[in-house]
Scaffold this active site. Structure first.
Site, mmCIF file in Angstrom:
data_model
loop_
_atom_site.group_PDB
_atom_site.id
_atom_site.type_symbol
_atom_site.label_atom_id
_atom_site.label_comp_id
_atom_site.label_asym_id
_atom_site.label_seq_id
_atom_site.Cartn_x
_atom_site.Cartn_y
_atom_site.Cartn_z
ATOM 1 N N LYS A 4 1.094 4.114 -2.890
ATOM 2 C CA LYS A 4 0.731 5.684 -2.575
ATOM 3 C C LYS A 4 2.106 6.555 -2.884
ATOM 4 O O LYS A 4 1.955 7.713 -3.544
ATOM 5 C CB LYS A 4 0.359 5.856 -1.043
ATOM 6 C CG LYS A 4 -1.273 5.309 -0.737
ATOM 7 C CD LYS A 4 -2.174 5.761 -1.860
ATOM 8 C CE LYS A 4 -3.437 5.183 -1.557
ATOM 9 N NZ LYS A 4 -4.425 5.906 -2.421
ATOM 10 N N TYR A 22 0.778 -1.168 -0.058
ATOM 11 C CA TYR A 22 -0.099 0.182 0.124
ATOM 12 C C TYR A 22 0.962 1.229 -0.149
ATOM 13 O O TYR A 22 0.555 1.987 -0.795
ATOM 14 C CB TYR A 22 -0.981 -0.021 1.134
ATOM 15 C CG TYR A 22 -1.701 1.369 1.272
ATOM 16 C CD1 TYR A 22 -2.972 1.387 0.536
ATOM 17 C CD2 TYR A 22 -1.394 2.261 2.311
ATOM 18 C CE1 TYR A 22 -3.785 2.464 0.763
ATOM 19 C CE2 TYR A 22 -2.298 3.285 2.455
ATOM 20 C CZ TYR A 22 -3.500 3.480 1.498
ATOM 21 O OH TYR A 22 -4.218 4.419 1.627
#
Length: 492
Positions: free
Chosen positions: A153, A149
């Site tokens: 990002k 994750y």
């Protein structure tokens, strides 16, 4: 600051719930026509029932071709919010390809794909536009079990900067909003447990999670002409989380630290900083009451009430049971002020037991484990300016700290070939509670302050910053150093 989008048409992905749903509602309130995109048909239809003017498009954005097909005839779009996102929490070593693909398909590839579609339309119409990509604080700092994750990002932030560079000449601005934990319905469900929420809240200076409207307000600003000169920016809406957690961009994800003297003063501050930098921490102290208080403040620490100045207690430490130690901070220390003519054997033994022998023994224990596992490590010993300058009534204390510095240099020499760095931090008087009590009298403190070029004593956070730096890979070539944190005392 009044914001209006009359005559503008906006497209919002991930629009059926949470932040995305609120973005849609607020854009409509500000006069925009909105196209709401999501893969959840039922939730989109409920949004349509709530806000009848909204157009809805059902599509799985992880499918590149289907997204192109669904948005091919979407019509003119002036404002884009790439809000759709996915998080799958898995530790490194247990991340399957399917998770990486799914996360990147939604969080990165969908952002690129939809941005291209909208940007092409804007350029063809020679119309200005604004794009906001929803990123995360996870792009700036490491978060436990968030490796894929965080990477996704980070990719969003990097893509945003390039898009801002390429699309800026067409008067299309591209920015990100990077929130902390936000109390959507899902956020409330995921973070309602105080034991889980406590450590994260501890890292946020405002001591609270974000509300949906706070993220939406930031997005509306970036979409509006009020932000007409803002381009390629990552706007943190995190209550200061990144300002604390990423000092020098230091992270100890996957590392465990052991801190002695951890329940108060400098040791407590070091423990807090290590946790903020994502380390697991074994907090050792002789005072069980203070350790219990520390545990209440920082639920993730592992408290260990033990007198490590006793040689056998170190020998009996089971590092396999506690979890292997990668970082060691030898912070425990005592000082008894006595005239040289009145020194007692008891006080000599106690100071050397705590200040010197404990460091030697615990360093031996941790280094042996690091070598057996063939992994690098970092050790920081808390010494003192007293190791390098004589201080009246502290002759034995000075001797113990001189021994610490000498041991630090010898340990650095022996352990360096194994990738284990050993350094010391040598503070001046530090304004712990004990320091304030001992040095609050101006008659006593004035002569010492006169010897410090900066004219003041130190703060616990200033020592902790030095320790965190030396523990980190930022100090990867520093070994055997004694770092004064003394305002220039030793230079005088």
């Amino acid at each position: 600051m009044e914001i209006a989008f009359h005559g503008k048409r906006a497209l919002v992905t991930g629009a059926s719930q949470g932040i995305g749903r609120e973005i849609v509602k607020q854009l409509v309130k500000c006069g925009a026509k909105v196209v709401a995109v999501s893969r959840n048909k039922n939730l989109l239809e409920s949004l349509k029932a709530e806000v009848p003017s909204v157009e809805i498009i059902v599509v799985d954005l992880s499918n590149w071709a289907e997204t192109e097909k669904a948005l091919k005839n979407v019509g003119p779009v002036d404002l884009l919010v790439n809000n759709a996102g996915l998080a799958i929490l898995e530790p490194i070593g247990q991340i399957p390809q399917e998770s990486v693909d799914r996360i990147f398909d939604i969080n990165v590839k969908a952002v690129i794909n939809v941005t291209q579609i909208v940007a092409k339309g804007l350029i063809a119409r020679k119309a200005p536009g604004a794009i906001v990509n929803i990123s995360s604080q996870a792009s700036k700092v490491g978060l436990q079990d968030h490796a894929a994750y965080c990477a996704s990002k980070g990719a969003v932030d990097a893509f945003t900067r390039v898009a801002a560079l390429e699309l800026g000449p067409h008067n299309i601005r591209v920015n990100t909003v990077n929130p902390t934990v936000i109390l959507t319905d899902m956020g409330k469900l995921g973070w309602s447990d105080a034991a889980k929420a406590g450590p994260m809240l501890e890292k946020i200076p405002l001591k609270r999670f974000g509300e949906v409207h706070e993220v939406v307000d930031a997005i509306l600003y970036l979409l509006s002409d009020k932000a007409s000169l803002v381009n390629g920016v990552s706007l943190l809406t995190d209550g200061g989380y990144v300002a604390v957690s990423s000092k020098m961009n230091i992270s100890f994800v996957g590392k465990q630290a052991l801190v002695t003297g951890a329940a108060s003063g400098i040791g407590k501050e070091i423990t807090q900083r290590l946790v903020q930098c994502n380390a697991k921490v074994i907090a050792v102290d002789i005072n069980p009451e203070l350790l219990n208080s520390l545990k209440r403040e920082i639920p993730t620490v592992t408290p260990l009430a033990l007198d490590l100045s006793k040689w056998e207690n170190v020998n009996n430490l089971n590092l396999l049971e506690l979890g292997h130690v990668d970082l060691l901070v030898n912070c425990a220390g005592v000082c008894f002020e006595e005239k040289i003519t009145e020194i007692t054997e008891r006080n000599v033994d106690r100071q050397f037991d705590v200040n010197t022998k404990l460091i030697i023994n615990l360093t031996r224990k941790v280094a042996s484990d690091l070598i057996s596992r063939n992994v690098p490590g970092s050790i920081v010993n808390i010494s003192s300016q007293a190791s390098m300058a004589g201080i009246v009534l502290q002759s034995v204390y000075c001797a113990t700290k001189g021994a610490v510095d000498a041991f630090t240099r010898a340990a650095a020499l022996e352990l360096g070939p194994y990738g284990i760095r050993v350094n010391s931090v040598n503070p001046t008087i530090i304004m712990t509670e004990m320091g304030r009590r001992a040095w609050s009298d101006p008659v006593k403190s004035a002569p010492m302050l006169a010897k410090i070029p900066l004219g003041r004593f130190g703060k616990v956070e200033e020592v902790a910053d030095a320790v965190i730096y030396l523990l980190s890979d930022r100090a990867s070539l520093i070994n055997g150093a004694c770092l004064p944190v003394d305002g220039g005392f030793l230079a005088n």
